[in-house]
Design an enzyme around this catalytic site. Sequence first.
Site, PDB file in Angstrom:
ATOM      1  N   LYS A 268      -2.145   5.987   6.780  1.00 22.68           N
ATOM      2  CA  LYS A 268      -1.432   5.889   5.497  1.00 22.68           C
ATOM      3  C   LYS A 268      -1.885   7.011   4.569  1.00 22.68           C
ATOM      4  O   LYS A 268      -3.076   7.170   4.319  1.00 22.68           O
ATOM      5  CB  LYS A 268      -1.716   4.520   4.861  1.00 22.68           C
ATOM      6  CG  LYS A 268      -1.199   4.361   3.426  1.00 22.68           C
ATOM      7  CD  LYS A 268      -1.476   2.958   2.872  1.00 22.68           C
ATOM      8  CE  LYS A 268      -1.105   2.864   1.398  1.00 22.68           C
ATOM      9  NZ  LYS A 268      -1.391   1.529   0.809  1.00 22.68           N
ATOM     10  N   ASP A 273      -1.326   5.701  -5.665  1.00 24.61           N
ATOM     11  CA  ASP A 273      -0.540   4.466  -5.666  1.00 24.61           C
ATOM     12  C   ASP A 273      -0.584   3.825  -7.048  1.00 24.61           C
ATOM     13  O   ASP A 273      -1.521   3.105  -7.390  1.00 24.61           O
ATOM     14  CB  ASP A 273      -1.105   3.502  -4.610  1.00 24.61           C
ATOM     15  CG  ASP A 273      -0.295   2.212  -4.525  1.00 24.61           C
ATOM     16  OD1 ASP A 273       0.798   2.150  -5.135  1.00 24.61           O
ATOM     17  OD2 ASP A 273      -0.756   1.274  -3.838  1.00 24.61           O
ATOM     18  N   LYS A 280       0.868  -1.298 -11.187  1.00 28.01           N
ATOM     19  CA  LYS A 280      -0.458  -1.908 -11.146  1.00 28.01           C
ATOM     20  C   LYS A 280      -1.028  -1.986 -12.559  1.00 28.01           C
ATOM     21  O   LYS A 280      -0.635  -1.212 -13.427  1.00 28.01           O
ATOM     22  CB  LYS A 280      -1.401  -1.037 -10.305  1.00 28.01           C
ATOM     23  CG  LYS A 280      -1.188  -1.120  -8.816  1.00 28.01           C
ATOM     24  CD  LYS A 280      -2.214  -0.261  -8.085  1.00 28.01           C
ATOM     25  CE  LYS A 280      -2.002  -0.301  -6.583  1.00 28.01           C
ATOM     26  NZ  LYS A 280      -2.216  -1.615  -5.974  1.00 28.01           N
ATOM     27  N   ASP A 291      -5.881   6.052  -1.730  1.00 28.86           N
ATOM     28  CA  ASP A 291      -4.914   5.342  -0.891  1.00 28.86           C
ATOM     29  C   ASP A 291      -4.403   6.193   0.281  1.00 28.86           C
ATOM     30  O   ASP A 291      -3.526   5.766   1.019  1.00 28.86           O
ATOM     31  CB  ASP A 291      -3.751   4.866  -1.776  1.00 28.86           C
ATOM     32  CG  ASP A 291      -3.176   3.541  -1.303  1.00 28.86           C
ATOM     33  OD1 ASP A 291      -3.848   2.847  -0.523  1.00 28.86           O
ATOM     34  OD2 ASP A 291      -2.049   3.213  -1.718  1.00 28.86           O
ATOM     35  N   ASP A 350       4.841  -2.233  -4.837  1.00 23.79           N
ATOM     36  CA  ASP A 350       3.420  -1.931  -4.628  1.00 23.79           C
ATOM     37  C   ASP A 350       2.995  -2.190  -3.172  1.00 23.79           C
ATOM     38  O   ASP A 350       1.911  -1.776  -2.762  1.00 23.79           O
ATOM     39  CB  ASP A 350       2.572  -2.766  -5.597  1.00 23.79           C
ATOM     40  CG  ASP A 350       1.156  -2.239  -5.730  1.00 23.79           C
ATOM     41  OD1 ASP A 350       0.900  -1.107  -5.253  1.00 23.79           O
ATOM     42  OD2 ASP A 350       0.302  -2.945  -6.306  1.00 23.79           O
ATOM     43  N   GLU A 352       3.763  -0.636  -0.586  1.00 23.69           N
ATOM     44  CA  GLU A 352       4.438   0.588  -0.133  1.00 23.69           C
ATOM     45  C   GLU A 352       3.828   1.147   1.154  1.00 23.69           C
ATOM     46  O   GLU A 352       4.497   1.831   1.918  1.00 23.69           O
ATOM     47  CB  GLU A 352       4.391   1.657  -1.237  1.00 23.69           C
ATOM     48  CG  GLU A 352       3.109   2.515  -1.291  1.00 23.69           C
ATOM     49  CD  GLU A 352       1.853   1.706  -1.587  1.00 23.69           C
ATOM     50  OE1 GLU A 352       1.971   0.596  -2.130  1.00 23.69           O
ATOM     51  OE2 GLU A 352       0.742   2.185  -1.271  1.00 23.69           O
ATOM     52  N   ARG A 354       2.921  -0.299   3.928  1.00 25.22           N
ATOM     53  CA  ARG A 354       3.579  -0.825   5.134  1.00 25.22           C
ATOM     54  C   ARG A 354       4.949  -0.175   5.325  1.00 25.22           C
ATOM     55  O   ARG A 354       5.442  -0.079   6.443  1.00 25.22           O
ATOM     56  CB  ARG A 354       3.664  -2.354   5.041  1.00 25.22           C
ATOM     57  CG  ARG A 354       4.498  -2.861   3.907  1.00 25.22           C
ATOM     58  CD  ARG A 354       4.247  -4.340   3.604  1.00 25.22           C
ATOM     59  NE  ARG A 354       2.973  -4.564   2.930  1.00 25.22           N
ATOM     60  CZ  ARG A 354       2.508  -5.769   2.602  1.00 25.22           C
ATOM     61  NH1 ARG A 354       3.190  -6.858   2.901  1.00 25.22           N
ATOM     62  NH2 ARG A 354       1.348  -5.894   1.985  1.00 25.22           N
TER      63      ARG A 354
HETATM   64  N1  BES Z   1      -3.074   0.412  -1.862  1.00 24.81           N
HETATM   65  C1  BES Z   1      -2.909  -0.960  -2.088  1.00 24.81           C
HETATM   66  C2  BES Z   1      -3.981  -1.816  -1.430  1.00 24.81           C
HETATM   67  C3  BES Z   1      -5.373  -1.676  -1.956  1.00 24.81           C
HETATM   68  C4  BES Z   1      -5.863  -2.553  -2.892  1.00 24.81           C
HETATM   69  C5  BES Z   1      -6.204  -0.694  -1.453  1.00 24.81           C
HETATM   70  C6  BES Z   1      -7.153  -2.425  -3.335  1.00 24.81           C
HETATM   71  C7  BES Z   1      -7.488  -0.579  -1.903  1.00 24.81           C
HETATM   72  C8  BES Z   1      -7.973  -1.449  -2.831  1.00 24.81           C
HETATM   73  C9  BES Z   1      -1.567  -1.437  -1.539  1.00 24.81           C
HETATM   74  O1  BES Z   1      -0.550  -0.501  -1.550  1.00 24.81           O
HETATM   75  C10 BES Z   1      -1.132  -2.579  -2.409  1.00 24.81           C
HETATM   76  O2  BES Z   1      -0.928  -2.369  -3.559  1.00 24.81           O
HETATM   77  N2  BES Z   1      -1.040  -3.755  -1.807  1.00 24.81           N
HETATM   78  C11 BES Z   1      -0.649  -4.919  -2.505  1.00 24.81           C
HETATM   79  C12 BES Z   1       0.286  -5.707  -1.635  1.00 24.81           C
HETATM   80  C13 BES Z   1       0.951  -6.855  -2.337  1.00 24.81           C
HETATM   81  C14 BES Z   1       1.912  -6.359  -3.389  1.00 24.81           C
HETATM   82  C15 BES Z   1       1.690  -7.674  -1.309  1.00 24.81           C
HETATM   83  C16 BES Z   1      -1.899  -5.721  -2.812  1.00 24.81           C
HETATM   84  O3  BES Z   1      -2.805  -5.765  -1.981  1.00 24.81           O
HETATM   85  O4  BES Z   1      -1.985  -6.282  -3.903  1.00 24.81           O
HETATM   86 ZN    ZN Z   2      -1.172   1.493  -1.454  1.00 29.02          ZN
HETATM   87 ZN    ZN Z   3       0.501  -0.451  -3.415  1.00 32.84          ZN
END
Ligand code: BES
Ligand code: ZN
Ligand code: ZN
Length: 502
Positions: A268, A273, A280, A291, A350, A352, A354
């Site tokens: 990724k 992000d 966020k 990220d 968010d 994104e 996946r």
């Molecule tokens: N990049 C984030 C995941 C992340 C969170 C990485 C904390 C490192 C530290 C990812 O893109 C994300 O925002 N995931 C969301 C998914 C949710 C919206 C289903 C998350 O984990 O909150």
């Molecule tokens: Zn992310």
């Molecule tokens: Zn995200």
Amino acid sequence: MRWDCIKSNPWAAKAELLVLFLLEDELNKGALANKLKGILGDIFGKEFKAKKNETYLFPGLGKFKASKILLAGLGKRADLKADGLRQIAGVIAKRGRAAGAKNISVDAETLRRLPGDSAANFRAFAEGAVLGAYRYDKWKSEEKNGEPKKELSGITLLFESSAGLSAVKRALQDGVAVGEAVNFTRDLVNAPGNRMTPTMLAREAQRMSRGVKGGRIRCRVLGRQQIAKLGMNALLGVSRGSEEPPQFLILDYRGGKASEKPVLLVGKGITFDSGGISLKPAEGMDKMKYDMAGGAAVLGALRAAASLRLPVNVVGLVPTCENMPGGRATKPGDVVRAANGKTIEILNTDAEGRLILADALSYAARYKPRAAVDLATLTGACVVALGSQTCGMMGNDGKLIAALKEASARSSERAWELPLWDEYSECIKSDVADVKNIGNREAGAITAAAFLKKFVSGYPWVHLDIAGVAWEEGEKPYTPKGASGYGVRLLVALLEGWSKKR
Ligand code: BES
Ligand code: ZN
Ligand code: ZN
């Protein structure tokens, strides 16, 4: 960093800083202990007990030829493993640099006589020193106290005899190559978002490929139009809210037979992000520059594989873009069609990572890979579940998972399996499309993997959620605060495991 192996007695070595290793349970044994007791008196054994990673620094006082002596504790003999050497090497490199030494000499004869595989021990030692000496100070004009930046530039290993040193030298060389590849990954990940846009990441990948001797890595970069042509609308959709164009990196290392199916490494590469329209919260958002740690690990692993000339074929895929909330950004409720033809309802912009991986994993199928491993800072849920000690590992193939567990043990980069039963796919069923990009509140790390699984067809696959391990909040013996470079050593160990089976 320069590495030398020479025949010399530690007492007689002229050195800026001389490192002497001691075992906790053998502290009072031998000539060295007697000599140190004579010099340090009660301090030896009280102030310094040779516990794991403990150090004690004192001036040579004319008793040694060296100007400073650093005692380094190895802990108990029975507990000492290769990672212990990686750790103490990291500690020494840090302490040596802090003491202002440009060159460090170490009593390597003691290391040679430790239990375990000597080559593995020396390799771990070299890795640890290179990793421990690392810092990210690119944007600092000067050190805090106004002094210029000091770099550790050489390590000299002292041996009693020069017999059998060629194996040691090879092990050191391999360790340095791996350590430098990890540091390369750390540099990419630590870089601020404005200094590591998708275009800049692509340039770094090309530069790295060209830098590898013998042109063993080929790097292609696909831009927006080519990405569109391939039907990668999930990647395009994520990038729409940003002014920066998306890029799709394809790296090809052919170390194996031409007929042999490659191993695919997919990472990724979200260079920032913000969450997109599902923005966020402000607090901690700056960290989302990391990220792209999965993508950076893939680049580091390829670099290491090429330096080590591993006899395997490896293809690296890094979909990279920014996730921003611009006027043309994807909106919650939008539907996109991924490269494999499946439609995705995007309910949270968010989620994104996946999406861009969906296109990359679809693209991976054309290689008919013998195995594919993806690395992604994918979910906060994985951090909640496992913390920062291990990544979460899920996949569709027991053998590949077993190979990763074995590689994990050898590299000391932990990976812990989470289940991926079919039932977990229930909650990503969409009312309007083939699949939706979020589940409910439960098992977030697993539902993310269940989503990815929809885009994997016909090859063994493992997903590593590295959200918790890619960034170090504290400081570990060979990992400073910031990007850890997680994944490079694990992937190298995986590829090495396969190299040996031939
Ligand atoms: N990049 C984030 C995941 C992340 C969170 C990485 C904390 C490192 C530290 C990812 O893109 C994300 O925002 N995931 C969301 C998914 C949710 C919206 C289903 C998350 O984990 O909150
Ligand atoms: Zn992310
Ligand atoms: Zn995200």
